[in-house]
Design a protein around this motif. Structure first.
Motif, PDB file in Angstrom:
ATOM      1  N   ILE A 106       0.913  -1.038  -0.078  1.00 37.31           N
ATOM      2  CA  ILE A 106       0.017   0.135   0.087  1.00 37.31           C
ATOM      3  C   ILE A 106       0.846   1.305   0.067  1.00 37.31           C
ATOM      4  O   ILE A 106       1.757   1.457   0.951  1.00 37.31           O
ATOM      5  CB  ILE A 106      -0.918  -0.055   1.179  1.00 37.31           C
ATOM      6  N   PRO A 107       0.838   2.075  -0.875  1.00 34.65           N
ATOM      7  CA  PRO A 107       1.505   3.378  -1.195  1.00 34.65           C
ATOM      8  C   PRO A 107       1.074   4.523   0.045  1.00 34.65           C
ATOM      9  O   PRO A 107       0.283   4.471   0.485  1.00 34.65           O
ATOM     10  CB  PRO A 107       1.452   3.807  -2.480  1.00 34.65           C
ATOM     11  N   ILE A 108       2.343   4.936   0.547  1.00 36.07           N
ATOM     12  CA  ILE A 108       2.002   6.460   1.316  1.00 36.07           C
ATOM     13  C   ILE A 108       2.801   7.380   0.652  1.00 36.07           C
ATOM     14  O   ILE A 108       3.980   7.471   0.165  1.00 36.07           O
ATOM     15  CB  ILE A 108       3.089   5.825   2.884  1.00 36.07           C
ATOM     16  N   LEU A 109       1.917   8.583   0.548  1.00 38.18           N
ATOM     17  CA  LEU A 109       2.515   9.855   0.002  1.00 38.18           C
ATOM     18  C   LEU A 109       2.874  10.665   1.329  1.00 38.18           C
ATOM     19  O   LEU A 109       1.988  11.003   2.011  1.00 38.18           O
ATOM     20  CB  LEU A 109       1.225  10.527  -0.683  1.00 38.18           C
ATOM     21  N   ILE A 110       4.240  11.032   1.325  1.00 35.34           N
ATOM     22  CA  ILE A 110       4.734  11.649   2.458  1.00 35.34           C
ATOM     23  C   ILE A 110       5.189  13.143   2.026  1.00 35.34           C
ATOM     24  O   ILE A 110       5.919  13.248   1.111  1.00 35.34           O
ATOM     25  CB  ILE A 110       5.883  10.666   3.056  1.00 35.34           C
ATOM     26  N   HIS A 111       4.740  13.892   2.792  1.00 37.22           N
ATOM     27  CA  HIS A 111       5.234  15.321   2.839  1.00 37.22           C
ATOM     28  C   HIS A 111       6.669  15.401   3.644  1.00 37.22           C
ATOM     29  O   HIS A 111       6.405  15.571   4.994  1.00 37.22           O
ATOM     30  CB  HIS A 111       4.231  16.559   3.006  1.00 37.22           C
ATOM     31  N   THR A 112       7.797  15.243   3.540  1.00 31.74           N
ATOM     32  CA  THR A 112       8.751  14.989   4.135  1.00 31.74           C
ATOM     33  C   THR A 112       9.874  16.065   3.798  1.00 31.74           C
ATOM     34  O   THR A 112      10.809  16.223   4.594  1.00 31.74           O
ATOM     35  CB  THR A 112       9.435  13.687   4.050  1.00 31.74           C
ATOM     36  N   GLY A 113       9.798  16.848   2.705  1.00 32.42           N
ATOM     37  CA  GLY A 113      10.675  17.988   2.567  1.00 32.42           C
ATOM     38  C   GLY A 113      10.565  19.116   3.379  1.00 32.42           C
ATOM     39  O   GLY A 113       9.554  19.316   4.215  1.00 32.42           O
ATOM     40  N   THR A 114      11.419  20.078   3.068  1.00 30.07           N
ATOM     41  CA  THR A 114      11.466  21.150   3.939  1.00 30.07           C
ATOM     42  C   THR A 114      11.054  22.395   3.236  1.00 30.07           C
ATOM     43  O   THR A 114      10.758  23.392   3.853  1.00 30.07           O
ATOM     44  CB  THR A 114      12.779  21.669   4.246  1.00 30.07           C
ATOM     45  N   ALA A 115      10.059  22.246   2.201  1.00 27.87           N
ATOM     46  CA  ALA A 115       9.390  23.347   1.537  1.00 27.87           C
ATOM     47  C   ALA A 115       7.997  23.221   1.758  1.00 27.87           C
ATOM     48  O   ALA A 115       7.416  21.920   1.948  1.00 27.87           O
ATOM     49  CB  ALA A 115       9.797  23.089   0.085  1.00 27.87           C
ATOM     50  N   PRO A 116       7.165  24.181   1.821  1.00 29.61           N
ATOM     51  CA  PRO A 116       7.582  25.561   1.709  1.00 29.61           C
ATOM     52  C   PRO A 116       8.287  25.939   3.000  1.00 29.61           C
ATOM     53  O   PRO A 116       8.759  27.051   3.214  1.00 29.61           O
ATOM     54  CB  PRO A 116       6.449  26.175   1.601  1.00 29.61           C
ATOM     55  N   LEU A 117       7.912  25.255   4.229  1.00 25.42           N
ATOM     56  CA  LEU A 117       8.651  25.629   5.467  1.00 25.42           C
ATOM     57  C   LEU A 117       9.203  24.342   5.879  1.00 25.42           C
ATOM     58  O   LEU A 117       8.490  23.318   6.039  1.00 25.42           O
ATOM     59  CB  LEU A 117       7.620  25.860   6.408  1.00 25.42           C
ATOM     60  N   PRO A 118      10.374  24.392   6.757  1.00 24.26           N
ATOM     61  CA  PRO A 118      10.748  23.214   7.405  1.00 24.26           C
ATOM     62  C   PRO A 118       9.950  22.985   8.725  1.00 24.26           C
ATOM     63  O   PRO A 118       9.470  23.870   9.233  1.00 24.26           O
ATOM     64  CB  PRO A 118      12.235  23.708   7.776  1.00 24.26           C
TER      65      PRO A 118
END
Length: 312
Positions: A178-190
Motif C-alpha cells: 500500500i503506497p504512502i504519500l509523504i510530505h517529508t521535504g523542507t518546502a515551503p517551510l521546514p
C-alpha cells in the motif's frame, strides 16, 4: 474572494514568483491543455495530490494560508471542487488529508470513507498518527474500507518517520504493498522532522515500502532523487515544483530538476495540491507539457504511472 483581491494577496505573498506576471487564478471556459493531452494520447489526467478535509478543518487550513498571503483559487464547496477537477480533465484523484494530533486520524478515515463515493473519480487515501491504536485503524482502513493509500505530513504533524510506535504499521503497509504519500521535504517551510536526514534512515529501515515523496522532496530535490535508483518502490510527485509560484524551490533548483523527469519517468507522478493553489489547474499541467522532456515521459507522469499503480 474576487479575482482582484486574490491578485493583491499574491503580490504580498512572502513566497516569490517567476517572471513579471501571475498566471490566471480562475479556470478558463475550455482549458487549452485538454487538446494537448488528447494529442499525446492521454485519456485523462491522474492527480496524485489533491486534498479533501471535513469543511471545518478545510476552512481552518485556508485561514492559515490567508495569514501567509497564499491565495486559494478554489475556495469552493466540495462538490463544485470535484467539478473543477473534471473540467480540467482530471478524472482520477486522491483524497489526501492528515492529522496533527492524537485521536484525529481514525475519525478522518471514517469521514473519508463516508464521503469519497460522492466524489466521482476519487481514489480513497487514509492517514495515521503515532498512537496506541494506529495499527488497528490502519488495518480497518485497508481491509474494511478498501483504502488504496495513505498520506503523512511530517511538518504539520510534527511526525518523525522513525518513531518506533509506527514500525508495525509501516511493516504492515510494506507487506500489503500500500503506497504512502509523504510530505517529508523542507518546502515551503521546514519542520522539526523534515528533510533527507530523517527520510533516508526511514527508507533504509523499510526498503520495500511503496513511498511517494510530495513536492519531489523540495528543497532537497536532488538528494531525494538520488535515492530513486536505490529504492525501486520509491517515487516522487511533481506537486508545485514546475510552476511559476516558487514556494517549493528556487528557480535554479527547479530548472535543475527537469532532466530527472526523463531519467526517472517511471517513478514520477503528477500532483497539483488542489484546491490550495494560487493559480488555476491549467497552469501546472501546461507548465509540465511545456518542459523539454519526451512525450512518453509526459504520458507516464500525467497518467500511466498512476494508472499502473491503482488500476492493476
Amino acid at each position: 474572494m474576487k479575482s482582484a483581491n486574490l491578485t493583491d494577496t499574491r503580490l504580498s505573498s512572502p513566497f516569490s514568483w517567476r517572471g513579471d506576471s501571475f498566471p490566471p487564478i480562475l479556470d478558463s471556459e475550455t482549458p487549452n491543455h485538454l487538446e494537448r493531452i488528447r494529442e499525446l494520447g492521454i485519456p485523462t489526467i491522474f492527480d496524485i495530490h489533491t486534498h479533501f478535509f471535513p469543511e471545518t478543518i478545510m476552512k481552518l487550513i485556508w485561514r492559515w494560508f490567508d495569514n501567509v498571503n497564499w491565495a486559494i483559487g478554489y475556495r469552493l464547496p466540495e462538490l463544485e471542487r470535484v467539478k473543477r477537477l473534471h473540467h480540467n480533465g482530471i478524472k482520477h484523484f486522491t483524497t489526501l488529508n492528515y492529522a496533527h494530533k492524537k485521536e484525529m486520524a481514525s475519525s478522518l478515515n471514517d469521514w473519508t470513507y463516508a464521503n469519497y463515493q460522492n466524489w466521482e473519480g476519487a481514489i480513497p487515501f487514509g492517514t495515521f498518527y503515532p498512537e496506541e491504536s494506529v495499527l488497528a485503524y490502519v488495518k480497518k482502513a485497508v481491509e474494511t474500507y478498501g483504502f488504496r493509500g495513505f498520506k503523512l505530513h511530517c511538518e504539520v504533524s510534527k511526525l518523525n518517520l522513525n518513531d518506533p510506535e509506527l514500525s508495525d504499521t509501516f511493516r504492515y503497509l510494506e507487506q500489503k504493498e500500500i503506497p504512502i504519500l509523504i510530505h517529508t521535504g523542507t518546502a515551503p517551510l521546514p519542520g522539526e522532522f523534515t528533510g533527507i536526514q530523517f527520510f533516508l534512515p526511514f527508507m533504509e529501515t523499510y526498503p520495500k515500502l511503496n513511498v511517494i515523496v510530495a513536492h519531489m522532496g523540495a528543497h532537497e530535490i536532488s538528494a531525494y532523487a538520488s535515492l530513486l535508483g536505490r529504492f525501486p518502490n520509491l517515487a516522487l510527485d511533481t506537486t508545485m515544483v514546475f510552476v511559476d509560484f516558487l514556494a517549493t524551490g528556487k528557480e535554479t533548483e527547479v530548472d535543475a530538476a527537469i532532466p530527472l523527469l526523463e531519467t526517472y519517468q517511471n517513478q514520477i507522478y503528477f500532483g497539483s495540491d488542489f484546491p490550495n493553489i494560487p493559480y488555476h489547474l491549467n497552469h501546472p499541467i501546461s507548465k509540465l507539457l511545456d518542459l523539454p522532456i519526451s512525450d512518453l515521459a509526459k504520458q507516464k507522469i500525467l497518467y500511466q504511472n498512476a494508472k499502473n499503480r491503482f488500476f492493476k
